[in-house]
Design a protein around this motif. Structure first.
Motif, PDB file in Angstrom:
ATOM      1  N   PHE A  67       0.827  -1.211   0.000  1.00  0.00           N
ATOM      2  CA  PHE A  67       0.000   0.000   0.000  1.00  0.00           C
ATOM      3  C   PHE A  67       0.863   1.263   0.000  1.00  0.00           C
ATOM      4  CE2 PHE A  67      -1.396   3.390   2.891  1.00  0.00           C
ATOM      5  CZ  PHE A  67      -2.443   3.916   2.143  1.00  0.00           C
ATOM      6  N   ILE A  68       1.889   1.300   0.841  1.00  0.00           N
ATOM      7  CA  ILE A  68       2.683   2.527   0.962  1.00  0.00           C
ATOM      8  C   ILE A  68       3.528   2.764  -0.280  1.00  0.00           C
ATOM      9  CG2 ILE A  68       4.832   1.719   2.096  1.00  0.00           C
ATOM     10  CD1 ILE A  68       4.371   4.073   4.106  1.00  0.00           C
ATOM     11  N   SER A  69       3.970   1.701  -0.932  1.00  0.00           N
ATOM     12  CA  SER A  69       4.719   1.856  -2.181  1.00  0.00           C
ATOM     13  C   SER A  69       3.823   2.484  -3.249  1.00  0.00           C
ATOM     14  CB  SER A  69       5.231   0.493  -2.654  1.00  0.00           C
ATOM     15  OG  SER A  69       5.886   0.598  -3.887  1.00  0.00           O
ATOM     16  N   LYS A  70       2.601   1.992  -3.344  1.00  0.00           N
ATOM     17  CA  LYS A  70       1.644   2.551  -4.305  1.00  0.00           C
ATOM     18  C   LYS A  70       1.275   3.982  -3.929  1.00  0.00           C
ATOM     19  CE  LYS A  70      -2.778   1.446  -6.525  1.00  0.00           C
ATOM     20  NZ  LYS A  70      -3.944   0.528  -6.544  1.00  0.00           N
ATOM     21  N   TYR A  71       1.154   4.243  -2.644  1.00  0.00           N
ATOM     22  CA  TYR A  71       0.779   5.562  -2.126  1.00  0.00           C
ATOM     23  C   TYR A  71       1.773   6.638  -2.564  1.00  0.00           C
ATOM     24  CZ  TYR A  71      -0.409   9.092   1.452  1.00  0.00           C
ATOM     25  OH  TYR A  71      -0.767  10.249   2.124  1.00  0.00           O
ATOM     26  N   ILE A  72       3.067   6.305  -2.553  1.00  0.00           N
ATOM     27  CA  ILE A  72       4.053   7.321  -2.919  1.00  0.00           C
ATOM     28  C   ILE A  72       4.265   7.408  -4.435  1.00  0.00           C
ATOM     29  CG2 ILE A  72       5.230   7.162  -0.703  1.00  0.00           C
ATOM     30  CD1 ILE A  72       7.511   5.673  -2.114  1.00  0.00           C
ATOM     31  N   GLY A  73       3.712   6.435  -5.196  1.00  0.00           N
ATOM     32  CA  GLY A  73       3.737   6.600  -6.640  1.00  0.00           C
ATOM     33  C   GLY A  73       4.278   5.454  -7.463  1.00  0.00           C
ATOM     34  N   ILE A 101      10.109   2.057   1.004  1.00  0.00           N
ATOM     35  CA  ILE A 101      10.065   3.428   0.475  1.00  0.00           C
ATOM     36  C   ILE A 101      11.339   3.726  -0.317  1.00  0.00           C
ATOM     37  CG2 ILE A 101       9.946   5.878   1.066  1.00  0.00           C
ATOM     38  CD1 ILE A 101       8.248   5.113   3.505  1.00  0.00           C
ATOM     39  N   HIS A 102      12.484   3.298   0.219  1.00  0.00           N
ATOM     40  CA  HIS A 102      13.768   3.508  -0.457  1.00  0.00           C
ATOM     41  C   HIS A 102      13.771   2.864  -1.844  1.00  0.00           C
ATOM     42  CE1 HIS A 102      18.267   3.876  -0.503  1.00  0.00           C
ATOM     43  NE2 HIS A 102      18.152   2.826  -1.300  1.00  0.00           N
ATOM     44  N   GLU A 103      13.425   1.580  -1.910  1.00  0.00           N
ATOM     45  CA  GLU A 103      13.442   0.880  -3.194  1.00  0.00           C
ATOM     46  C   GLU A 103      12.358   1.395  -4.132  1.00  0.00           C
ATOM     47  OE1 GLU A 103      15.959  -0.863  -3.927  1.00  0.00           O
ATOM     48  OE2 GLU A 103      16.776  -1.070  -1.900  1.00  0.00           O
ATOM     49  N   PHE A 107      15.896  10.420  -1.084  1.00  0.00           N
ATOM     50  CA  PHE A 107      14.906  11.500  -0.986  1.00  0.00           C
ATOM     51  C   PHE A 107      13.572  10.949  -0.494  1.00  0.00           C
ATOM     52  CE2 PHE A 107      11.290  13.676  -2.892  1.00  0.00           C
ATOM     53  CZ  PHE A 107      11.475  14.974  -2.442  1.00  0.00           C
ATOM     54  N   TYR A 108      13.104   9.872  -1.140  1.00  0.00           N
ATOM     55  CA  TYR A 108      11.820   9.301  -0.733  1.00  0.00           C
ATOM     56  C   TYR A 108      11.892   8.700   0.667  1.00  0.00           C
ATOM     57  CZ  TYR A 108       9.041   9.895  -4.967  1.00  0.00           C
ATOM     58  OH  TYR A 108       8.292  10.428  -5.994  1.00  0.00           O
ATOM     59  N   GLU A 109      12.970   7.987   0.951  1.00  0.00           N
ATOM     60  CA  GLU A 109      13.083   7.317   2.246  1.00  0.00           C
ATOM     61  C   GLU A 109      13.166   8.305   3.405  1.00  0.00           C
ATOM     62  OE1 GLU A 109      16.291   4.566   4.754  1.00  0.00           O
ATOM     63  OE2 GLU A 109      16.714   5.092   2.665  1.00  0.00           O
ATOM     64  N   ASN A 110      13.994   9.325   3.280  1.00  0.00           N
ATOM     65  CA  ASN A 110      14.299  10.192   4.408  1.00  0.00           C
ATOM     66  C   ASN A 110      13.604  11.546   4.379  1.00  0.00           C
ATOM     67  OD1 ASN A 110      16.088   8.349   5.709  1.00  0.00           O
ATOM     68  ND2 ASN A 110      17.600   8.806   4.153  1.00  0.00           N
ATOM     69  N   ILE A 111      13.799  12.286   3.303  1.00  0.00           N
ATOM     70  CA  ILE A 111      13.232  13.633   3.254  1.00  0.00           C
ATOM     71  C   ILE A 111      11.710  13.573   3.222  1.00  0.00           C
ATOM     72  CG2 ILE A 111      13.068  15.716   1.845  1.00  0.00           C
ATOM     73  CD1 ILE A 111      16.037  15.361   1.172  1.00  0.00           C
ATOM     74  N   ILE A 112      11.157  12.617   2.493  1.00  0.00           N
ATOM     75  CA  ILE A 112       9.703  12.423   2.469  1.00  0.00           C
ATOM     76  C   ILE A 112       9.254  11.482   3.589  1.00  0.00           C
ATOM     77  CG2 ILE A 112       7.764  11.502   1.122  1.00  0.00           C
ATOM     78  CD1 ILE A 112       8.899  14.179   0.084  1.00  0.00           C
ATOM     79  N   GLY A 113       9.821  10.285   3.627  1.00  0.00           N
ATOM     80  CA  GLY A 113       9.333   9.233   4.527  1.00  0.00           C
ATOM     81  C   GLY A 113       9.518   9.504   6.005  1.00  0.00           C
ATOM     82  N   ARG A 114      10.453  10.374   6.369  1.00  0.00           N
ATOM     83  CA  ARG A 114      10.669  10.676   7.791  1.00  0.00           C
ATOM     84  C   ARG A 114      10.178  12.080   8.158  1.00  0.00           C
ATOM     85  NH1 ARG A 114      13.904   6.405   9.718  1.00  0.00           N
ATOM     86  NH2 ARG A 114      15.054   5.372   8.033  1.00  0.00           N
TER      87      ARG A 114
END
Length: 496
Positions: free
Chosen positions: A212-218, A261-263, A297-304
Motif C-alpha cells: 500500500f505505501i509503495s503505491k501511495y508514494i507513486g 520506500i527507499h526501493e 529522498f523518498y526514504e528520508n526527506i519524504i518518509g521521515r
C-alpha cells in the motif's frame, strides 16, 4: 549512414534482449531459485554474459560505432549520447580477456548465494574465498582500464559516478565528518528515549501495508513487482517492468517500511524514464549518485517527515494496532531518533554517512593492498568502533551485512552519501516551487513524482549527473545543503 544506423539499432536490440534475460535470471536467483539450483543458474548467467560481451566487442559492432562516432554531426542527440557511452564501454570490455569475463560473471552470480548462506550461519570463512576472488578480479580489471586516474580506486569510482575521485571524496567526507560528529556528540548528551516501535507484526500484514505505501508514494504496480530478498534491491527490465524487493523482520516492522520506500524511490525513477529513450542504452537511471538521491529522498526527506505521516498515521494504526498507544509526535521522534547502530540500512540520517565512510576506507585499503580480505572482520569492527562507537558481536551484523561486495559492486558505497547530499540540494529547490508540506499532508504525492519526472527522471542517461544537478539547482554538488538540512531537522527534534 542509414545502413550503419540500421545495423547499430539491430545490435543494440540484441544486446538489450540479452541484458533483459540476465536481469530476469538475476531476479530469480535472488528471490526464487532453490539452493541446489543456484550453480546452474549462475552458469547460465555466465554464458549469457559472454553473448553480450561478444556483441559489444565484435569487430563489426566496433567498426559500426567508430563510423557513427566519426559522423556524429549527422546523429540526433540521443544517438550521439549512445555512441559516446558505447565507445567507453567497448574500450573497457575489449581489454578484458573473454575467459576472465565469463569466469567473473559466473563468480558474482554464485557468490550472492554463498553470501546469503554464510550470513545466515555467521560463517565468514565460507564467504571469504569467493570475496577474495572478486576483489582480485576487480583489481585486475581496474588495471586493464586505468588511464589517467591517480589510483586504481578512482577507476572503480568512475564506473558508478563519472568524474568522481578519491581526492574529491576525501574532501567531501572530511567536511561531513567535521559537521556531523559535533552534532552527534550534542545529541548523545541528551536523554535517550525508550524504543516503542520494536513490536511483533505478522509478516503477511506487513506485506499488505508495504505494498500500500509503495503505491501511495507513486510506484505503479501495473508496471512493477515487489518481492522479498535477504538484501533489498531494485532492477529494471524496462520502464514497464521494474522490480524491487524488501525484507520483513517480524519484531521490527518499521525496518521494512523504510526499505520499501527507499526501493520504491529507485523504482519510480525507472518507471518515469522518457518513452523516447526506450530501446536505447540510455533507458535507465543515470549515475548511482543521482539514483541514490531519489531513493534517499523518498526514504528520508519524504518518509521521515511528520507531514507525510499526518496523512497516513490513521491508516497505519488500523494495520499496526500497537501504534494506538503511540502518538504521531512520538512516532515521528522515534523514526528520527539518533543512535549509533550496527546495520547501515536501518541507520538514522545523521549517522548514515559514517557507515559509508567505514566501507569507503575499507574498499580503498583492499584495492591499494593495505588491507587483506583475510583480516576484514577485525578491521571492520575496529572502524565501526572508531566511527560509530559500536562493534558487532557477529560477522553477520558486521562485514557480511551488505550484499554489494558479493555482487561485485566495489566503488558503489560512496554513491549513497553523495545521493543524500544531492537529495538535500534537490529538495532545497523543490521547496521553492512546491508547497511540499501541504502535498504530504493531503497525500497528493503525484505532484512530487511529476516534478521529479520532469526535472530528473525522464532524462535517463541522456544527461550526466553534473548537468542534471546544475540544471535543477543552479549549481554543482554543494554538500552544505545536506549539512544545513541535518542541522535544522535534528536541531528542532533534539532542541539543540
Amino acid at each position: 549512414m542509414e545502413e550503419k544506423l540500421l545495423l547499430f539499432r539491430e545490435k543494440i536490440k540484441e544486446k538489450k534482449i540479452i541484458e533483459g534475460a540476465l536481469e530476469v535470471l538475476q531476479w530469480d536467483l535472488e528471490t526464487n531459485t532453490p539452493k541446489k539450483g543456484m550453480d546452474y543458474i549462475a552458469e547460465i548467467i555466465g554464458n549469457l554474459s559472454m553473448k553480450e560481451y561478444e556483441i559489444t566487442t565484435s569487430k563489426e559492432f566496433q567498426e559500426c560505432v567508430e563510423f557513427l562516432k566519426e559522423n556524429s554531426e549527422k546523429l540526433n542527440e540521443i544517438e550521439r549520447k549512445e555512441i559516446e557511452e558505447l565507445s567507453e564501454t567497448i574500450e573497457k570490455m575489449k581489454k578484458i580477456p573473454p575467459k576472465e569475463y565469463q569466469e567473473y560473471s559466473e563468480l558474482v552470480a554464485k557468490t550472492q548465494g554463498v553470501w546469503e548462506e554464510a550470513k545466515s550461519e555467521n560463517n565468514y570463512g565460507k564467504y571469504k574465498e569467493n570475496l577474495e576472488k572478486i576483489f582480485d578480479y576487480t583489481i585486475k580489471f581496474a588495471n586493464y582500464h586505468k588511464k589517467d586516474e591517480k589510483n586504481l580506486y578512482d577507476v572503480l569510482l568512475n564506473d558508478y559516478e563519472k568524474g568522481m575521485t578519491t581526492e574529491k571524496l576525501d574532501e567531501f567526507f572530511t567536511l561531513l565528518k567535521s559537521e556531523i560528529v559535533p552534532l552527534l556528540e550534542k545529541i548523545q548528551e541528551k536523554e535517550r528515549k525508550n524504543k516503542k516501535l520494536l513490536e511483533k507484526v505478522d509478516v503477511n500484514k506487513q506485506r499488505e501495508f508495504n505494498r500500500f505505501i509503495s503505491k501511495y508514494i507513486g510506484f505503479d504496480f501495473e508496471r512493477g513487482v515487489m518481492a522479498e530478498s535477504e538484501h533489498p534491491f531494485t532492477m529494471n527490465i524496462n520502464k514497464n517492468d521494474v522490480r524491487f524487493t524488501t525484507k520483513y523482520i517480524e519484531d521490527n516492522p518499521i525496518s521494512a517500511i523504510f526499505s520499501t520506500i527507499h526501493e520504491s524511490g529507485h523504482g519510480i525513477y525507472e518507471q518515469q524514464i522518457g518513452d523516447e529513450l526506450q530501446g536505447t542504452i540510455l533507458a535507465s537511471g543515470g549515475s548511482m549518485g543521482i539514483h541514490e538521491s531519489q531513493s534517499r529522498f523518498y526514504e528520508n526527506i519524504i518518509g521521515r517527515d511528520i507531514h507525510f505521516w499526518k496523512g497516513l498515521y490513521k491508516r497505519m494504526r488500523e494495520e499496526y494496532s500497537f501504534l494506538e498507544r503511540i502518538s504521531l509526535e512520538e512516532f515521528y521522534e522515534e523514526i528520527n531518533s539518533v543512535e549509533s547502530s550496527l546495520i547501515r540500512v536501518d541507520a538514522d540520517e545523521l549517522t548514515y554517512s559514517l557507515h559509508i565512510m567505514v566501507r569507503y576506507e575499507i574498499e580503498k585499503g583492499i584495492i591499494s593492498g593495505e588491507i587483506n580480505v583475510e583480516n576484514l572482520p577485525q578491521i571492520w569492527n575496529e572502524k565501526m568502533k572508531e566511527y560509530l562507537g559500536v562493534a558487532p558481536e557477529t560477522d553477520s551484523d558486521g562485514v557480511m551485512q551488505d550484499v554489494h561486495w558479493a555482487a561485485g559492486l566495489i566503488g558503489y558505497f560512496p554513491s549513497y552519501a553523495l545521493g543524500s547530499a544531492y537529495s538535500a540540494q534537490i529538495y532545497n529547490t523543490m521547496k521553492k516551487e512546491l508547497n511540499v508540506d501541504e502535498i504530504l499532508e493531503t497525500g497528493e504525492l503525484y505532484k512530487i513524482r511529476e516534478w521529479l519526472g520532469e526535472k530528473i527522471h525522464r532524462f535517463g542517461k541522456l544527461k550526466s549527473t553534473v548537468e542534471i544537478i546544475k540544471d535543477v539547482t543552479g549549481e554543482e554538488l554543494n554538500p552544505r545543503y545536506y549539512i544545513e538540512y541535518l542541522k535544522e531537522k535534528y536541531g528542532k527534534i533534539y532542541n539543540i
